[in-house]
Design a protein around this motif. Structure first.
Motif, PDB file in Angstrom:
ATOM      1  N   ILE A  28       0.860  -1.178   0.000  1.00  0.00           N
ATOM      2  CA  ILE A  28       0.000   0.000   0.000  1.00  0.00           C
ATOM      3  C   ILE A  28       0.905   1.239   0.000  1.00  0.00           C
ATOM      4  CG2 ILE A  28      -0.184   0.341   2.507  1.00  0.00           C
ATOM      5  CD1 ILE A  28      -3.272   0.567   2.022  1.00  0.00           C
ATOM      6  N   PRO A  29       0.451   2.420  -0.468  1.00  0.00           N
ATOM      7  CA  PRO A  29       1.353   3.570  -0.570  1.00  0.00           C
ATOM      8  C   PRO A  29       2.124   3.903   0.712  1.00  0.00           C
ATOM      9  CG  PRO A  29      -0.661   4.039  -1.753  1.00  0.00           C
ATOM     10  CD  PRO A  29      -0.857   2.704  -1.088  1.00  0.00           C
ATOM     11  N   SER A  30       1.491   3.779   1.871  1.00  0.00           N
ATOM     12  CA  SER A  30       2.184   4.098   3.121  1.00  0.00           C
ATOM     13  C   SER A  30       1.926   2.991   4.140  1.00  0.00           C
ATOM     14  CB  SER A  30       1.706   5.452   3.665  1.00  0.00           C
ATOM     15  OG  SER A  30       2.443   5.829   4.798  1.00  0.00           O
ATOM     16  N   PRO A  31       2.726   1.906   4.114  1.00  0.00           N
ATOM     17  CA  PRO A  31       2.501   0.764   5.011  1.00  0.00           C
ATOM     18  C   PRO A  31       2.596   1.112   6.496  1.00  0.00           C
ATOM     19  CG  PRO A  31       4.030   0.190   3.250  1.00  0.00           C
ATOM     20  CD  PRO A  31       3.855   1.669   3.198  1.00  0.00           C
ATOM     21  N   ASP A  32       3.306   2.210   6.843  1.00  0.00           N
ATOM     22  CA  ASP A  32       3.495   2.581   8.252  1.00  0.00           C
ATOM     23  C   ASP A  32       2.474   3.605   8.731  1.00  0.00           C
ATOM     24  OD1 ASP A  32       5.732   0.900   8.427  1.00  0.00           O
ATOM     25  OD2 ASP A  32       7.036   2.469   7.590  1.00  0.00           O
ATOM     26  N   GLN A  34      -0.438   5.459  10.563  1.00  0.00           N
ATOM     27  CA  GLN A  34      -0.960   5.262  11.909  1.00  0.00           C
ATOM     28  C   GLN A  34      -2.350   5.881  12.049  1.00  0.00           C
ATOM     29  OE1 GLN A  34       0.548   3.479  14.432  1.00  0.00           O
ATOM     30  NE2 GLN A  34       2.007   2.924  12.813  1.00  0.00           N
ATOM     31  N   PRO A  35      -3.219   5.282  12.876  1.00  0.00           N
ATOM     32  CA  PRO A  35      -4.568   5.829  13.074  1.00  0.00           C
ATOM     33  C   PRO A  35      -4.530   7.290  13.515  1.00  0.00           C
ATOM     34  CG  PRO A  35      -4.399   3.645  14.059  1.00  0.00           C
ATOM     35  CD  PRO A  35      -3.014   4.040  13.646  1.00  0.00           C
ATOM     36  N   GLY A  36      -5.436   8.070  12.962  1.00  0.00           N
ATOM     37  CA  GLY A  36      -5.562   9.468  13.346  1.00  0.00           C
ATOM     38  C   GLY A  36      -4.657  10.425  12.615  1.00  0.00           C
ATOM     39  N   THR A  37      -3.810   9.926  11.693  1.00  0.00           N
ATOM     40  CA  THR A  37      -2.838  10.804  11.034  1.00  0.00           C
ATOM     41  C   THR A  37      -3.315  11.344   9.687  1.00  0.00           C
ATOM     42  OG1 THR A  37      -1.674   8.901  10.048  1.00  0.00           O
ATOM     43  CG2 THR A  37      -0.890   9.689  12.194  1.00  0.00           C
ATOM     44  N   GLY A  38      -4.503  10.971   9.241  1.00  0.00           N
ATOM     45  CA  GLY A  38      -5.040  11.533   8.006  1.00  0.00           C
ATOM     46  C   GLY A  38      -4.313  11.069   6.770  1.00  0.00           C
ATOM     47  N   ALA A  39      -4.186  11.967   5.782  1.00  0.00           N
ATOM     48  CA  ALA A  39      -3.515  11.622   4.528  1.00  0.00           C
ATOM     49  C   ALA A  39      -2.079  11.183   4.814  1.00  0.00           C
ATOM     50  CB  ALA A  39      -3.536  12.804   3.573  1.00  0.00           C
ATOM     51  N   SER A  40      -1.593  10.241   3.998  1.00  0.00           N
ATOM     52  CA  SER A  40      -0.308   9.598   4.290  1.00  0.00           C
ATOM     53  C   SER A  40       0.878  10.540   4.273  1.00  0.00           C
ATOM     54  CB  SER A  40      -0.056   8.455   3.299  1.00  0.00           C
ATOM     55  OG  SER A  40       0.221   8.967   2.004  1.00  0.00           O
ATOM     56  N   GLY A  41       0.799  11.617   3.473  1.00  0.00           N
ATOM     57  CA  GLY A  41       1.918  12.550   3.406  1.00  0.00           C
ATOM     58  C   GLY A  41       3.077  12.050   2.578  1.00  0.00           C
ATOM     59  N   ARG A  42       2.873  11.005   1.802  1.00  0.00           N
ATOM     60  CA  ARG A  42       3.958  10.480   0.981  1.00  0.00           C
ATOM     61  C   ARG A  42       4.335  11.514  -0.075  1.00  0.00           C
ATOM     62  NH1 ARG A  42       5.119   4.467  -1.224  1.00  0.00           N
ATOM     63  NH2 ARG A  42       6.642   5.060  -2.811  1.00  0.00           N
ATOM     64  N   GLN A  43       5.549  12.026   0.001  1.00  0.00           N
ATOM     65  CA  GLN A  43       5.946  13.192  -0.766  1.00  0.00           C
ATOM     66  C   GLN A  43       6.080  12.965  -2.269  1.00  0.00           C
ATOM     67  OE1 GLN A  43       6.728  16.556   0.792  1.00  0.00           O
ATOM     68  NE2 GLN A  43       5.196  15.443   1.973  1.00  0.00           N
ATOM     69  N   ASP A  44       6.257  11.709  -2.687  1.00  0.00           N
ATOM     70  CA  ASP A  44       6.437  11.482  -4.121  1.00  0.00           C
ATOM     71  C   ASP A  44       5.126  11.267  -4.859  1.00  0.00           C
ATOM     72  OD1 ASP A  44       6.029   9.088  -2.830  1.00  0.00           O
ATOM     73  OD2 ASP A  44       7.571   7.972  -3.912  1.00  0.00           O
ATOM     74  N   LEU A  45       4.000  11.363  -4.161  1.00  0.00           N
ATOM     75  CA  LEU A  45       2.702  11.327  -4.833  1.00  0.00           C
ATOM     76  C   LEU A  45       2.366  12.740  -5.327  1.00  0.00           C
ATOM     77  CD1 LEU A  45       0.625   9.042  -2.432  1.00  0.00           C
ATOM     78  CD2 LEU A  45       1.359   8.489  -4.757  1.00  0.00           C
ATOM     79  N   PRO A  46       1.805  12.863  -6.521  1.00  0.00           N
ATOM     80  CA  PRO A  46       1.531  14.187  -7.091  1.00  0.00           C
ATOM     81  C   PRO A  46       0.688  15.063  -6.159  1.00  0.00           C
ATOM     82  CG  PRO A  46       1.220  12.490  -8.754  1.00  0.00           C
ATOM     83  CD  PRO A  46       1.436  11.777  -7.443  1.00  0.00           C
ATOM     84  N   GLU A 259      -3.191  -4.358  -1.025  1.00  0.00           N
ATOM     85  CA  GLU A 259      -4.181  -4.879  -0.077  1.00  0.00           C
ATOM     86  C   GLU A 259      -4.130  -4.100   1.233  1.00  0.00           C
ATOM     87  OE1 GLU A 259      -4.496  -9.520  -1.483  1.00  0.00           O
ATOM     88  OE2 GLU A 259      -3.051  -9.024   0.092  1.00  0.00           O
ATOM     89  N   ALA A 260      -5.274  -3.969   1.863  1.00  0.00           N
ATOM     90  CA  ALA A 260      -5.378  -3.296   3.156  1.00  0.00           C
ATOM     91  C   ALA A 260      -6.405  -4.050   3.998  1.00  0.00           C
ATOM     92  CB  ALA A 260      -5.797  -1.842   2.980  1.00  0.00           C
ATOM     93  N   PRO A 261      -5.952  -4.809   5.009  1.00  0.00           N
ATOM     94  CA  PRO A 261      -6.895  -5.553   5.858  1.00  0.00           C
ATOM     95  C   PRO A 261      -7.870  -4.614   6.553  1.00  0.00           C
ATOM     96  CG  PRO A 261      -4.638  -6.278   6.242  1.00  0.00           C
ATOM     97  CD  PRO A 261      -4.558  -5.041   5.406  1.00  0.00           C
ATOM     98  N   ARG A 262      -9.097  -5.056   6.718  1.00  0.00           N
ATOM     99  CA  ARG A 262     -10.095  -4.257   7.421  1.00  0.00           C
ATOM    100  C   ARG A 262      -9.787  -4.280   8.922  1.00  0.00           C
ATOM    101  NH1 ARG A 262     -16.289  -5.461   6.113  1.00  0.00           N
ATOM    102  NH2 ARG A 262     -15.464  -4.776   4.098  1.00  0.00           N
TER     103      ARG A 262
END
Length: 287
Positions: A28-32, A34-46, A259-262
């Motif tokens: 998944i784009p950001s495997p790490d 954490q709950p409550g942190t909102g958007a992943s913040g992955r910098q290489d996504l447009p 994949e992202a487990p529920r």
């Protein structure tokens, strides 16, 4: 006069279709995350570095459908509500004429009982699309999933042919007699559903003109090709090669997934990061 160059001219400038691109599963784009942190913040996504994917990021247009043209609302919605599954709908008229057409206002709505939906926009308030008219008259249809090996044939059935002209003949696809309903299924499709009309609802615009109809069909029989389904009835998407609908005349491939487990509350509720996210959420709610 179209403002666009001829499509074949545009298509000729594009890379060849790459059949070597096969089904794959990545992280998944950001495997790490954490709950409550909102958007992943992955910098290489447009747009992430520019802050566009935060609550405060970017400026927004507000579009009131009463103040925009019907055509522009259509263009906006089909390019934003994506990807959409496509229902390749086979129907038959009371006189026995066969009809075949793709519709991307389509989805499943229930599994017990199995119910699917398909909706139609109409040429005029007094006229129904041929497929819709057939379904309301005969109370049955089949829905087939479109896959890459026959997408060209399926797309050709979207032609604006007059009623009475067979899209089956134009496509070269094979009608196979259904077991429960009158409408044949598409022999080339790896997944087909024989449906009986469960319910329909006409849709009216603000001028009280009938502009659309939504149909609910109860699946009475599934046809699934042996090689794409396992003993648990899970369908292999990589083998199904489903095609999705995007904006304009654009189709989408399904070749890469993650994949992202529920999450399970009983396990997650004891984690400190979850408790902290809830505390912060309560504080925000009080502001």
């Amino acid at each position: 006069m179209s403002r666009h160059p001829p499509f074949k001219q545009v298509e000729a400038t594009r890379p060849e279709f790459d059949a070597t691109v096969q089904w794959s599963t990545t992280k998944i784009p950001s495997p790490d995350w954490q709950p409550g942190t909102g958007a992943s913040g992955r910098q290489d996504l447009p747009g992430v570095k520019e802050g566009l994917w935060t609550a405060e990021g970017g400026s927004y247009k507000e579009i009131d459908p009463k103040e925009a043209s019907v055509g522009s609302i259509y263009k906006m919605m089909i390019s934003a509500v994506t990807p959409r599954p496509i229902g390749f709908i086979s129907s038959v008229s009371p006189s026995g004429s066969l009809n075949l057409a793709p519709f991307s206002y389509f989805n499943m709505v229930c599994h017990n009982p199995p119910i699917i939906s398909v909706s139609f926009t109409h040429p005029s308030p007094s006229e129904l699309k041929g497929t819709c008219e057939n379904i309301l008259n005969t109370k049955n249809f089949t829905a087939n999933i479109i896959s890459e090996p026959f997408v060209e044939a399926a797309n050709y059935t979207s032609i604006d042919a007059p009623k009475g002209v067979s899209e089956w003949a134009l496509s070269g696809l094979t009608p196979v007699k259904s077991k429960v309903v009158d409408s044949p299924r598409v022999g080339e499709s790896a997944f087909s559903m024989e449906c009986e009309l469960e319910h329909h609802h006409h849709i009216y615009n603000d001028a009280h003109e009938r502009t659309g109809t939504i149909v609910l069909g109860r699946v009475r029989l599934f046809h699934v090709r042996d090689d794409i389904i396992d003993d648990t009835l899970l369908v292999d998407t990589g083998k199904l090669m489903p095609v999705s609908r995007l904006g304009g005349i654009t189709y989408g491939r399904t070749t890469s997934t993650y994949e992202a487990p529920r999450p399970v509350w009983e396990k997650e509720s004891e984690k400190e990061e979850v408790k902290e996210a809830l505390r912060k959420g309560e504080q925000k709610a009080k502001v």
